[in-house]
Design an enzyme around this catalytic site. Structure first.
Site, PDB file in Angstrom:
ATOM      1  N   ASP A  91       8.199  -4.854   9.851  1.00  0.00           N
ATOM      2  CA  ASP A  91       7.534  -4.350   8.653  1.00  0.00           C
ATOM      3  C   ASP A  91       7.549  -5.459   7.607  1.00  0.00           C
ATOM      4  O   ASP A  91       8.408  -6.339   7.628  1.00  0.00           O
ATOM      5  CB  ASP A  91       8.200  -3.067   8.149  1.00  0.00           C
ATOM      6  CG  ASP A  91       7.278  -2.272   7.211  1.00  0.00           C
ATOM      7  OD1 ASP A  91       6.148  -2.733   6.920  1.00  0.00           O
ATOM      8  OD2 ASP A  91       7.694  -1.187   6.756  1.00  0.00           O
ATOM      9  N   GLN A 189      -3.911   2.896   3.126  1.00  0.00           N
ATOM     10  CA  GLN A 189      -3.207   3.671   2.098  1.00  0.00           C
ATOM     11  C   GLN A 189      -4.205   4.680   1.511  1.00  0.00           C
ATOM     12  O   GLN A 189      -5.261   4.889   2.078  1.00  0.00           O
ATOM     13  CB  GLN A 189      -2.621   2.738   1.019  1.00  0.00           C
ATOM     14  CG  GLN A 189      -1.461   1.862   1.506  1.00  0.00           C
ATOM     15  CD  GLN A 189      -0.161   2.642   1.740  1.00  0.00           C
ATOM     16  OE1 GLN A 189      -0.020   3.800   1.331  1.00  0.00           O
ATOM     17  NE2 GLN A 189       0.795   2.009   2.432  1.00  0.00           N
ATOM     18  N   ASP A 266       7.623   4.918  14.190  1.00  0.00           N
ATOM     19  CA  ASP A 266       8.986   4.408  14.057  1.00  0.00           C
ATOM     20  C   ASP A 266       9.688   5.292  13.059  1.00  0.00           C
ATOM     21  O   ASP A 266       9.045   5.853  12.167  1.00  0.00           O
ATOM     22  CB  ASP A 266       9.005   2.964  13.509  1.00  0.00           C
ATOM     23  CG  ASP A 266       8.807   2.943  12.007  1.00  0.00           C
ATOM     24  OD1 ASP A 266       7.656   3.089  11.555  1.00  0.00           O
ATOM     25  OD2 ASP A 266       9.804   2.833  11.261  1.00  0.00           O
TER      26      ASP A 266
END
Ligand code: PRF
Length: 372
Positions: A91, A189, A266
């Site tokens: 990330d 987003q 994840d």
């Protein structure tokens, strides 16, 4: 490098396939255990492999602070440093800066923050995040730097964050360039606003990435709102590229994410909850501290091929947890990682066999009432 991604079967939006990386094939849908600080907490890599994990996640934020990305690079990169030769996704750091650092400030050029470890000051730009992930750590799947807003978010705030993320996405792509063995994913987003998710996707597609993540969910909106957002957000993304839902989630979230077209997940949940006495099973979550397990001689899952699930009684695990023994944390984390992998294995098999709807209905009926 755009890793080959083959979808071998689908049922509605749910798909199964293989993402081929130079460090190994990743069957999808996949769950990636989190190895934040170059370790999947409480587990050796043999345990992680025995639990059938195929790819693990690392964090720019933690590793740049300690032991530093430069040191990892001098020691041969993250794979060599930690001893994992399979694929690693890292990330980009922005999300962890917002959630973990003491003070942070987001500007056009970069995010500046103070370390949660010693208060030292740091700067993370899209270019620096790419340098850390791709050049210094040597990650296989590199994430763009993005800005994730908490929930609820005002529309204006959510738009600003997605537009900044899109500009950072372009800068990330330029810094990444073209590489022989590594892939770069963009991050959608837009909070829970459909038109913003659409705008975000258009901008990501203009730039062009090797895969696409859905960010900004599981930030307080709850399971129902997350599912509603996924209903439109996932199908916006290209069918023929991997889709990754970041930081998600509980078994029920994985099931519902797959049903809406997500390929990769994840979450710290299996390892973190394992360290706190919680385990996940086909019948829902159990708290191993509960006195009802004190003389329960049955294992967590007699059918499992994970020793933690199959070879130890609940009574013994209860005792370890009550005594705060390290082995308790290890075995519960191991069981949970193996359970999450077993769930994904069943999901993949069901999509291939055309029985995903039945599996989903069966598991939902077991889990719905138990806050699973
Ligand atoms: N962006 C990044 N990492 C993340 C998220 C995000 O939005 C989330 C949100 N659930 C988890 N991890 N870069």
């Amino acid at each position: 490098m755009t890793y080959p991604f083959q979808i071998t079967a689908h049922q509605g939006q749910a798909r199964t396939g293989v993402l081929k990386t130079p460090r190994g094939d990743i069957p999808t849908p996949i769950f990636m255990p989190v190895g934040t600080a170059a370790t999947v907490k409480a587990l050796t890599l043999d345990m992680v492999k025995q639990a059938h994990a195929k790819i693990i996640l690392g964090n720019t934020y933690h590793l740049m602070l300690r032991p530093t990305a430069e040191r990892v690079a001098r020691l041969g990169g993250l794979h060599k440093f930690m001893g994992w030769n399979g694929p690693i996704l890292t990330d980009s750091g922005g999300f962890q800066v917002m959630s973990l650092s003491k003070i942070s400030k987001v500007k056009e050029d970069a995010v500046t923050f103070q370390s949660h470890i010693d208060g030292s000051r740091h700067i993370l730009s899209p270019e620096r995040s790419i340098e850390i992930q791709a050049d210094l750590l040597g990650s296989d799947i590199v994430m763009q730097l993005d800005e994730c807003v908490s929930w609820p978010a005002e529309e204006k705030r959510a738009r600003e964050a997605l537009q900044l993320s899109a500009r950072w996405g372009l800068r990330s792509k330029q810094a990444f360039g073209t590489r022989d063995t590594q892939a770069l994913f963009g991050i959608q987003q837009g909070s829970t606003f459909e038109h913003l998710r659409r705008e975000s996707t258009e901008r990501l597609l203009d730039i062009g990435f090797d895969g696409y993540a859905i960010g900004g969910l599981a930030v307080g909106e709850g399971h129902e709102a997350m599912c509603e957002t996924l209903d439109y957000s996932a199908p916006l993304l290209p069918w023929d590229r991997p889709r990754y839902l970041m930081g998600v989630g509980k078994p029920i979230d994985l099931l519902e994410g797959v049903a809406r077209g997500v390929d990769m997940f994840d979450c710290v949940l299996p390892t973190r909850s394992g360290r706190h006495g919680q385990v996940w099973t086909w019948d829902g979550p159990l708290n191993m501290k509960n006195a009802r397990f004190a003389e329960d001689n049955t294992p967590l899952d007699a059918e499992s091929d994970c020793p933690a699930s199959r070879d130890y009684s609940k009574a013994y695990l209860h005792h370890l947890v009550k005594s705060e023994e390290i082995l308790g944390q290890m075995l519960l984390s191991w069981h949970n990682i193996a359970f999450f992998q077993a769930l994904m294995i069943r999901i993949r098999a069901a999509i291939t066999a055309g029985t995903f709807d039945a599996l989903r209905a069966d598991l939902l009926s077991r889990w719905k009432t138990k806050d699973a």
